[in-house]
Design a protein around this motif. Structure first.
Motif, mmCIF file in Angstrom:
data_model
loop_
_atom_site.group_PDB
_atom_site.id
_atom_site.type_symbol
_atom_site.label_atom_id
_atom_site.label_comp_id
_atom_site.label_asym_id
_atom_site.label_seq_id
_atom_site.Cartn_x
_atom_site.Cartn_y
_atom_site.Cartn_z
ATOM 1 N N UNK A 180 0.783 -1.225 0.000
ATOM 2 C CA UNK A 180 0.000 0.000 0.000
ATOM 3 C C UNK A 180 0.814 1.274 0.000
ATOM 4 N N UNK A 181 2.150 1.189 -0.164
ATOM 5 C CA UNK A 181 2.999 2.383 -0.138
ATOM 6 C C UNK A 181 3.702 2.558 -1.479
ATOM 7 N N UNK A 182 3.584 3.751 -2.039
ATOM 8 C CA UNK A 182 4.242 4.084 -3.306
ATOM 9 C C UNK A 182 5.240 5.209 -3.041
ATOM 10 N N UNK A 183 6.477 5.031 -3.515
ATOM 11 C CA UNK A 183 7.557 5.978 -3.258
ATOM 12 C C UNK A 183 8.140 6.427 -4.591
ATOM 13 N N UNK A 184 8.458 7.722 -4.701
ATOM 14 C CA UNK A 184 9.015 8.259 -5.948
ATOM 15 C C UNK A 184 10.170 9.204 -5.655
ATOM 16 N N UNK A 185 11.182 9.159 -6.509
ATOM 17 C CA UNK A 185 12.306 10.089 -6.482
ATOM 18 C C UNK A 185 12.315 10.876 -7.785
ATOM 19 N N UNK A 186 12.638 12.169 -7.719
ATOM 20 C CA UNK A 186 12.674 13.005 -8.917
ATOM 21 C C UNK A 186 13.964 13.821 -8.952
ATOM 22 N N UNK A 187 14.372 14.193 -10.148
ATOM 23 C CA UNK A 187 15.494 15.115 -10.352
ATOM 24 C C UNK A 187 15.153 15.988 -11.553
#
Length: 279
Positions: A180-187
């Motif tokens: 149930x957990x969604x994680x995102x990294x951005x640059x």
């Protein structure tokens, strides 16, 4: 220092822009309920989220203010509308790897500030920017929430309030990390035209005389680089909670401007907590 950003301003306002796109994001899913059984087999899905956010008082400020934040995602098969704060884009390309389409963005102005020296500079009105984007999206068959994206977006002021153009290249890496957990990294990296940089970072001789800041002529070039992270914890099929954090470092003439170097900071942050609802 944190203040509530609820001051009335003429012309376009962030609140008006958010209300307009909020209505669009809520109306489309409502229409979908009556149209769920289309001949093409596409289905409507939508999610909205919002909460309070801390943002710099102006671009380059070391002071922060509290503002409302809203985001929405509306899907119709391969087509979608995505809104993040004052930015919205629509994918019109039915391709599994390529997204592209128009975008609209609200650029905050600069007026009635708590930073005394910058408040003595000429007022900058909010601007409406139009443009487009193209994005490569690599999705994983074993998990529809796992995706890598590379997006180029370009937008131009159409109100004449800063008259400039901005181009941003952004990378996104998203995974499901727990149940149930969604994680995102951005640059991201952003370039801005001379008109944009001159409007927001130059100091004319009359402005210098009023404010005590040194005269400065900002030219086009690299505006900032940044990185961020986001997570969403889904509590049920419909409800979720999440957080967003972005750090941006102003570069080039933006960082060298006395508006930033003397009266503000090149280090910029955005923080928000959101509650989401899925239709």
């Amino acid at each position: 220092r944190i203040k509530a950003a609820m001051r009335g301003k003429p012309g376009w306002s962030a609140a008006r822009f958010i209300r307009t796109l909020s209505l669009l994001a809520i109306t489309i899913p409502g229409m979908a309920a009556a149209d769920e059984g289309n001949e093409d087999g596409f289905r409507f899905e939508a999610r909205i989220a919002g909460g309070p956010a801390l943002v710099p008082e102006f671009e380059g400020s070391s002071r922060y203010e509290l503002v409302p934040y809203f985001e929405a995602q509306v899907f119709y098969g391969p087509y979608h509308l995505r809104m993040n704060g004052p930015n919205a884009r629509v994918n019109v390309v039915p391709h599994s790897l390529i997204n592209a389409g128009p975008l609209i963005s609200y650029q905050r102005g600069r007026n009635n500030l708590d930073t005394a020296q910058v408040d003595m500079l000429d007022r900058i009105r909010p601007a409406l920017e139009l443009g487009g984007f193209v994005e490569y999206a690599h999705r994983h068959d074993d998990d529809p929430l796992a995706v890598e994206r590379l997006r180029l977006s370009v937008r131009q002021d159409v109100t004449g309030n800063h008259g400039g153009a901005v181009a941003t290249l952004r990378g996104i890496f998203q995974r499901r990390v727990l149940r149930g957990t969604v994680f995102a990294l951005t640059a991201n990296v952003t370039w801005a035209s001379h008109d944009f940089m001159d409007t927001f970072f130059s100091v004319s001789p009359p402005e210098a005389a009023r404010s005590g800041l040194a005269p400065f002529d900002a030219g086009s070039g690299l505006r900032n680089i940044g990185a961020g992270m986001a997570f969403d914890q889904f509590l049920s099929r419909t409800w979720s909670v999440g957080a967003r954090f972005n750090y941006t470092r102003l570069m080039g003439d933006a960082a060298d401007s006395p508006i930033v170097e003397t009266a503000g900071s090149p280090d910029q942050a955005f923080v928000t907590m959101v509650v989401g609802y899925r239709f």
